[in-house]
Design an enzyme around this catalytic site. Structure first.
Site, short mmCIF file in Angstrom:
data_model
loop_
_atom_site.label_atom_id
_atom_site.label_comp_id
_atom_site.label_asym_id
_atom_site.label_seq_id
_atom_site.Cartn_x
_atom_site.Cartn_y
_atom_site.Cartn_z
N GLU A 1 0.82 -1.14 -0.03
CA GLU A 1 0.11 0.01 -0.05
C GLU A 1 1.01 1.34 -0.05
OE1 GLU A 1 -2.86 0.19 3.26
OE2 GLU A 1 -3.67 1.88 2.37
N LYS B 1 -7.13 -0.16 11.61
CA LYS B 1 -6.55 -0.65 10.18
C LYS B 1 -5.47 0.08 10.05
CE LYS B 1 -5.97 -0.54 5.57
NZ LYS B 1 -4.84 0.32 4.80
N ASP C 1 4.49 -13.89 11.30
CA ASP C 1 2.83 -14.58 11.25
C ASP C 1 1.95 -13.46 11.44
OD1 ASP C 1 0.38 -15.58 11.13
OD2 ASP C 1 1.04 -17.58 11.91
N HIS D 1 -2.08 10.61 0.78
CA HIS D 1 -2.25 9.03 0.31
C HIS D 1 -2.12 9.13 -1.10
CE1 HIS D 1 -3.34 5.14 0.26
NE2 HIS D 1 -4.45 5.33 -0.27
C1 HMG Z 1 1.89 11.10 3.13
C2 HMG Z 1 2.44 12.05 4.18
C3 HMG Z 1 3.45 11.47 5.16
C4 HMG Z 1 2.75 13.20 3.36
O1 HMG Z 1 3.10 14.19 4.42
P1 HMG Z 1 3.04 15.55 4.03
O2 HMG Z 1 3.28 16.51 5.30
O3 HMG Z 1 1.86 16.24 3.21
O4 HMG Z 1 4.25 15.76 3.06
P2 HMG Z 1 5.66 16.31 3.18
O5 HMG Z 1 6.36 15.96 1.80
O6 HMG Z 1 5.75 17.54 4.14
O7 HMG Z 1 6.36 15.11 4.23
C5 HMG Z 1 6.44 14.93 5.73
C6 HMG Z 1 7.17 13.94 6.02
O8 HMG Z 1 6.49 12.66 5.54
C7 HMG Z 1 7.51 11.74 5.23
N1 HMG Z 1 7.50 11.29 3.82
C8 HMG Z 1 6.46 12.03 2.89
N2 HMG Z 1 6.67 11.63 1.61
C9 HMG Z 1 7.48 10.58 1.68
C10 HMG Z 1 7.67 9.44 1.05
N3 HMG Z 1 7.60 9.55 -0.36
N4 HMG Z 1 8.71 8.59 1.32
C11 HMG Z 1 9.37 8.61 2.47
N5 HMG Z 1 8.77 9.58 3.53
C12 HMG Z 1 8.02 10.46 3.19
C13 HMG Z 1 8.77 12.23 5.51
O9 HMG Z 1 9.16 11.89 6.83
C14 HMG Z 1 8.52 13.79 5.44
O10 HMG Z 1 9.32 14.65 6.19
P3 HMG Z 1 10.80 15.01 5.51
O11 HMG Z 1 11.80 13.79 5.40
O12 HMG Z 1 10.46 15.66 4.49
O13 HMG Z 1 11.33 15.87 6.45
C15 HMG Z 1 1.19 12.39 5.37
O14 HMG Z 1 0.27 13.02 4.07
C16 HMG Z 1 0.59 11.26 5.58
O15 HMG Z 1 1.22 10.90 6.69
N6 HMG Z 1 -0.61 10.93 5.37
C17 HMG Z 1 -1.23 9.50 5.88
C18 HMG Z 1 -1.15 8.45 4.88
C19 HMG Z 1 -1.49 7.11 5.44
O16 HMG Z 1 -2.14 6.81 6.60
N7 HMG Z 1 -1.64 6.14 4.53
C20 HMG Z 1 -2.26 5.06 4.80
C21 HMG Z 1 -3.39 4.66 3.86
S1 HMG Z 1 -4.76 5.31 4.55
C22 HMG Z 1 -5.50 3.91 5.79
O17 HMG Z 1 -4.78 2.94 5.43
C23 HMG Z 1 -5.97 3.89 6.83
C24 HMG Z 1 -6.55 5.32 7.32
C25 HMG Z 1 -5.87 6.61 7.13
O18 HMG Z 1 -7.77 5.52 6.92
C26 HMG Z 1 -6.48 5.33 8.86
C27 HMG Z 1 -7.25 5.88 9.90
O19 HMG Z 1 -8.45 6.56 9.24
O20 HMG Z 1 -6.81 6.30 10.99
N1 NAI Z 2 -2.39 -20.50 15.27
C1 NAI Z 2 -1.30 -20.19 14.91
O1 NAI Z 2 -0.80 -19.13 15.11
C2 NAI Z 2 -0.28 -21.14 14.25
C3 NAI Z 2 0.92 -20.83 13.80
N2 NAI Z 2 1.98 -21.42 13.04
C4 NAI Z 2 3.00 -21.10 12.42
O2 NAI Z 2 4.23 -21.50 13.37
C5 NAI Z 2 5.46 -20.62 12.81
C6 NAI Z 2 5.87 -20.18 14.15
O3 NAI Z 2 6.06 -21.45 14.87
P1 NAI Z 2 7.58 -21.20 15.99
O4 NAI Z 2 7.22 -22.28 17.15
O5 NAI Z 2 7.87 -20.04 16.49
O6 NAI Z 2 8.56 -21.79 15.11
P2 NAI Z 2 9.49 -23.10 15.03
O7 NAI Z 2 8.61 -24.32 15.23
O8 NAI Z 2 10.50 -23.09 13.93
O9 NAI Z 2 10.26 -23.13 16.44
C7 NAI Z 2 11.07 -22.22 16.99
C8 NAI Z 2 12.24 -22.94 17.70
O10 NAI Z 2 13.00 -21.86 18.12
C9 NAI Z 2 13.57 -22.30 19.29
N3 NAI Z 2 14.20 -21.05 19.97
C10 NAI Z 2 13.61 -20.29 20.87
N4 NAI Z 2 14.36 -19.15 21.28
C11 NAI Z 2 15.50 -19.50 20.38
C12 NAI Z 2 16.93 -19.02 20.28
N5 NAI Z 2 17.17 -17.77 21.26
N6 NAI Z 2 17.78 -19.22 19.55
C13 NAI Z 2 17.58 -20.55 18.83
N7 NAI Z 2 16.47 -21.03 18.67
C14 NAI Z 2 15.25 -20.64 19.70
C15 NAI Z 2 12.58 -23.08 20.09
O11 NAI Z 2 12.91 -24.02 20.95
C16 NAI Z 2 11.75 -23.75 19.00
O12 NAI Z 2 12.20 -25.16 18.78
C17 NAI Z 2 4.88 -19.55 12.12
O13 NAI Z 2 5.20 -19.86 10.91
C18 NAI Z 2 3.18 -19.63 12.30
O14 NAI Z 2 2.75 -19.15 11.02
C19 NAI Z 2 1.54 -22.91 13.19
C20 NAI Z 2 0.38 -23.64 13.60
C21 NAI Z 2 -0.65 -22.41 14.25
#
Ligand code: HMG
Ligand code: NAI
Length: 394
Positions: free
Chosen positions: A55, A234, A250, A347
């Site tokens: 997105e 969201k 996950d 956006h």
């Molecule tokens: C889009 C901005 C950031 C523009 O923001 P702006 O102030 O109009 O533009 P700007 O050019 O002055 O940018 C401000 C800062 O934004 C960053 N920025 C700006 N452009 C870029 C870029 N291209 N790449 C990387 N970073 C960027 C960057 O940090 C920048 O600072 P600077 O670096 O210039 O000092 C602002 O309008 C914003 O944050 N909008 C919100 C966007 C958003 O939430 N998008 C998600 C989609 S909508 C959604 O999914 C759910 C929602 C939003 O409905 C959730 C809700 O309702 O709560």
């Molecule tokens: N309902 C759910 O959420 C379910 C999720 N999954 C899937 O399971 C996966 C994750 O399972 P995991 O048990 O996390 O993975 P995994 O089965 O690979 O196990 C992780 C291993 O890491 C070991 N471990 C822990 N700390 C460690 C460390 N510091 N260094 C090295 N090893 C370490 C543990 O002993 C374990 O053996 C994901 O891919 C997920 O999508 C599977 C079944 C159901």
């Protein structure tokens, strides 16, 4: 096979073979960008955080939020990695005694931890067992500390081991199921305190106060109105999922837990809060983040290893703290956009890059149409088509 100009033969056979080990019925690959936040100040440390999303504007929003947070002294985040839940449900007869069964829990815990020693070595293990009985069903909850992993597979193995042992207890007739629960656990909180002057581009205090008031009101509405709460959340998940995807975690498990947590009062509510205190806007989010930095497909995927190269050596608790901080940054950016210019300005300006790609036009024409869209503030598909016609003199 040729679909819309993409030939499967173009995917290197070695890549396809690797992908086929990750999933089933594999016929191709889907690509996502890997982005990097560069100015994330969390718990006094400057982090680079990988994000992956399809997105437009999500990463820009996180960047924006994080840069404001950095100016305000950064995010303070804490995590409680107590463990994840597992469920066993047993069918019992009248001969079963819950009190007697509970007395066996320390022995069951000891046996499980002896069997799963690798988890103990990593600092985790089965921590607790609790149970309740409803008629002829006994509901057991296990709390498993998965150490640095998400823990699903290990927890399921522990539960099946326990269930097998429990079948020997008097009055236990059968195991109905033994499986982990995605119920909210591993809670992580991120907090910021932003001087309101930072909410104005010009640093104007009066303007900043107005924006803060609107943001706090918007947040208040999210704390009572489910239509607003789900959209607010969201926006939070925009950040969470992007970090989960980039780090091989996950996101379905985390999504399920976050929405259950949002509904913990019995009503679906916003996961974040924003309030004014003096001349500061205080923001906070608490999220259940059962994530890991080992396990699952994390170590086997070169694309995911790029993200860990960006992060450097990191503990699961730290990754959870960064994720909650990004979530708060995304939420902040969305609320601040909605409270000021509206969401479309920022956006759609970025989303319009996708819109122009759908035009049947040359690269030069697409670039020209994009410039026309930006300069005239018209971002939709129809506007793009009309600009193309105008460009071609039609
Ligand atoms: C889009 C901005 C950031 C523009 O923001 P702006 O102030 O109009 O533009 P700007 O050019 O002055 O940018 C401000 C800062 O934004 C960053 N920025 C700006 N452009 C870029 C870029 N291209 N790449 C990387 N970073 C960027 C960057 O940090 C920048 O600072 P600077 O670096 O210039 O000092 C602002 O309008 C914003 O944050 N909008 C919100 C966007 C958003 O939430 N998008 C998600 C989609 S909508 C959604 O999914 C759910 C929602 C939003 O409905 C959730 C809700 O309702 O709560
Ligand atoms: N309902 C759910 O959420 C379910 C999720 N999954 C899937 O399971 C996966 C994750 O399972 P995991 O048990 O996390 O993975 P995994 O089965 O690979 O196990 C992780 C291993 O890491 C070991 N471990 C822990 N700390 C460690 C460390 N510091 N260094 C090295 N090893 C370490 C543990 O002993 C374990 O053996 C994901 O891919 C997920 O999508 C599977 C079944 C159901």
């Amino acid at each position: 096979m040729q679909e819309d100009g993409v030939a499967l033969e173009d995917i290197p056979a070695a890549d396809l073979a690797r992908l086929d080990e990750m999933s089933e019925n594999v016929v191709g690959e889907v690509k996502f960008p890997l982005s990097c936040l560069t100015s994330a100040l969390v718990n006094g440390k400057n982090w680079r955080i990988p994000m992956t999303t399809e997105e437009a504007s999500v990463v820009a929003a996180a960047n924006h939020g994080m840069s404001v947070f950095a100016k305000a002294g950064g995010v303070k985040a804490t995590s409680q990695r107590d463990g994840i839940y597992g469920q066993i449900v047993l069918e019992v007869t009248e001969a079963f005694s819950l009190a007697g069964f509970k007395k066996e829990f320390p022995a069951y815990i000891k046996e499980a931890n002896k069997e799963f020693t690798s988890l103990i070595r990593h600092g985790g293990g089965l921590k607790d067992l609790t149970a309740r009985q409803e008629a002829d069903l006994v509901y057991l909850l296990a709390l498993v500390d998965p150490a640095e992993a998400m823990g699903a597979n290990k927890t399921n193995a522990i539960l099946e081991f326990l269930a097998q042992k429990m079948l020997a207890f008097p009055g236990v007739e059968a195991k109905l199921f033994a499986i982990l629960s995605n119920y909210p656990s591993q809670l992580t909180t991120a907090k910021v305190a932003i001087p309101v002057s930072l909410l104005s581009k010009k640093g104007d205090l009066a303007e900043g106060r107005e924006v803060a008031k609107k943001m706090a009101l918007l947040a208040k509405i999210g704390s009572s109105d489910p239509y607003r709460a789900v959209t607010n959340n969201k926006g939070i998940m925009n950040g969470v999922d992007a970090v989960m995807l980039a780090t091989g975690n996950d996101y379905r498990a985390v999504e399920a837990a976050c929405h259950a947590y949002a509904a913990k009062s019995g009503e679906y509510r916003s996961l974040s809060s924003w309030k004014i205190a003096g001349e500061k806007l205080l923001g906070q989010v608490t999220l259940p983040l059962a994530l890991g930095v080992v396990g699952g497909s994390i170590s086997s995927r070169p694309d995911i290893r790029q993200s860990y190269a960006i992060l450097g050596k990191i503990k699961a608790a730290e990754l959870a703290e960064l994720t909650a901080s990004v979530a708060l940054a995304n939420n902040f950016a969305a609320l601040s956009a909605i409270s000021t210019k509206g969401i479309q300005a920022g956006h759609m300006r970025l989303q319009s890059r996708n819109v122009v790609q759908t035009l049947p036009a040359s690269a030069e024409e697409k670039a020209a149409v994009y410039q026309m869209m930006i300069s005239q503030g018209k971002y939709g598909e129809t506007a793009a088509k009309n600009f193309l016609k105008e460009l071609r003199g039609q």
